[in-house]
Design a protein around this motif. Structure first.
Motif, PDB file in Angstrom:
ATOM      1  N   ASP A  59       0.827  -1.073   0.057  1.00  0.00           N
ATOM      2  CA  ASP A  59       0.074   0.053   0.113  1.00  0.00           C
ATOM      3  C   ASP A  59       0.745   0.917   0.554  1.00  0.00           C
ATOM      4  O   ASP A  59       0.360   1.935  -0.750  1.00  0.00           O
ATOM      5  N   TRP A  60       2.082   1.119   0.671  1.00  0.00           N
ATOM      6  CA  TRP A  60       2.704   1.906   0.793  1.00  0.00           C
ATOM      7  C   TRP A  60       4.195   2.402  -0.430  1.00  0.00           C
ATOM      8  O   TRP A  60       4.593   3.361   0.153  1.00  0.00           O
ATOM      9  N   GLN A  61       4.679   1.824  -0.036  1.00  0.00           N
ATOM     10  CA  GLN A  61       6.095   1.322  -1.254  1.00  0.00           C
ATOM     11  C   GLN A  61       6.397   2.161  -2.029  1.00  0.00           C
ATOM     12  O   GLN A  61       7.093   2.603  -2.593  1.00  0.00           O
ATOM     13  N   PRO A  62       5.474   1.804  -2.760  1.00  0.00           N
ATOM     14  CA  PRO A  62       5.720   2.665  -3.916  1.00  0.00           C
ATOM     15  C   PRO A  62       4.874   4.319  -3.558  1.00  0.00           C
ATOM     16  O   PRO A  62       5.558   5.203  -4.849  1.00  0.00           O
ATOM     17  N   LEU A  63       5.232   4.785  -3.185  1.00  0.00           N
ATOM     18  CA  LEU A  63       5.007   5.765  -2.217  1.00  0.00           C
ATOM     19  C   LEU A  63       6.565   6.557  -2.270  1.00  0.00           C
ATOM     20  O   LEU A  63       6.406   7.970  -1.830  1.00  0.00           O
ATOM     21  N   LEU A  64       7.082   5.685  -1.511  1.00  0.00           N
ATOM     22  CA  LEU A  64       8.802   5.800  -1.379  1.00  0.00           C
ATOM     23  C   LEU A  64       9.455   6.178  -2.094  1.00  0.00           C
ATOM     24  O   LEU A  64      10.474   7.925  -1.745  1.00  0.00           O
ATOM     25  N   GLU A  65       9.946   6.251  -3.907  1.00  0.00           N
ATOM     26  CA  GLU A  65      10.637   6.608  -4.411  1.00  0.00           C
ATOM     27  C   GLU A  65      10.255   8.629  -4.574  1.00  0.00           C
ATOM     28  O   GLU A  65       9.204   8.728  -4.977  1.00  0.00           O
ATOM     29  N   GLN A  97       8.455  -0.544  11.399  1.00  0.00           N
ATOM     30  CA  GLN A  97      10.030  -1.188  11.200  1.00  0.00           C
ATOM     31  C   GLN A  97       9.835  -1.784   9.696  1.00  0.00           C
ATOM     32  O   GLN A  97      10.828  -1.314   9.161  1.00  0.00           O
ATOM     33  N   ARG A  98       8.869  -2.173   8.700  1.00  0.00           N
ATOM     34  CA  ARG A  98       8.913  -2.537   7.909  1.00  0.00           C
ATOM     35  C   ARG A  98       9.005  -0.708   7.006  1.00  0.00           C
ATOM     36  O   ARG A  98       9.648  -0.716   6.101  1.00  0.00           O
ATOM     37  N   LEU A  99       8.400   0.610   7.378  1.00  0.00           N
ATOM     38  CA  LEU A  99       8.481   1.294   6.471  1.00  0.00           C
ATOM     39  C   LEU A  99      10.452   1.604   6.879  1.00  0.00           C
ATOM     40  O   LEU A  99      11.204   1.874   6.768  1.00  0.00           O
TER      41      LEU A  99
END
Length: 154
Positions: A59-65, A97-99
């Motif tokens: 849900d949030w991984q694509p937002l990090l780049e 932790q994942r973030l």
């Protein structure tokens, strides 16, 4: 700067969104989908909303780049953290932790901001200011989670 804020509909999230947009930053806000909370949020320039669950990396991984900073406010607070400590642990500790791990894997490491709580020092009637050197005491699930997250961030 490009800044990701998790927990964007919370008190800290809303305040930071307004302040950061006010000085010209681009903000990506992330939070659970909640029609009740989101009705009060105005569309603003330099603000993009994404909805999902901090427990679900997809849900949030694509937002990090491309983010220069991550302000991580997503959490379950008391009394909900005490009513369902397992869910609160999954959000507060495992989500953090994942973030953190995802941010650490990035080529360009973003600044990571995690707010703790004075509650980690336990209940006290003392008026003395607390410092990072003062002992911490987990009185409940929420403070235990904050202490664990501080260790992860360090």
């Amino acid at each position: 700067m490009k800044i990701l804020i998790t927990g964007g509909t919370g008190v800290l999230g809303r305040a930071c969104i307004s302040a950061l947009i006010g000085v010209g930053h681009e903000v990506t806000a992330f939070d659970l989908p909640s029609p009740r909370k989101h009705r009060s949020l105005k569309k603003r320039e330099r603000l993009t909303w994404h909805y999902g669950d901090i427990r679900r990396e997809e849900d949030w991984q694509p937002l990090l780049e491309g983010q220069d900073a991550i302000l991580h406010f997503a959490s379950i607070l008391p009394p909900n953290s005490e009513q369902d400590p397992e869910q609160a642990f999954a959000v507060n500790v495992e989500g953090t932790q994942r973030l953190l791990m995802a941010a650490a894997r990035m080529n360009k490491k973003p600044l990571f901001v995690f707010p703790s709580s004075v509650s980690i020092y336990g209940k006290s009637k003392s008026t003395q200011k607390k410092t990072a050197a003062d002992p911490v005491f987990a009185e409940d699930a929420y403070t235990s989670h904050k202490i664990q997250c501080e260790k992860q961030v360090k």
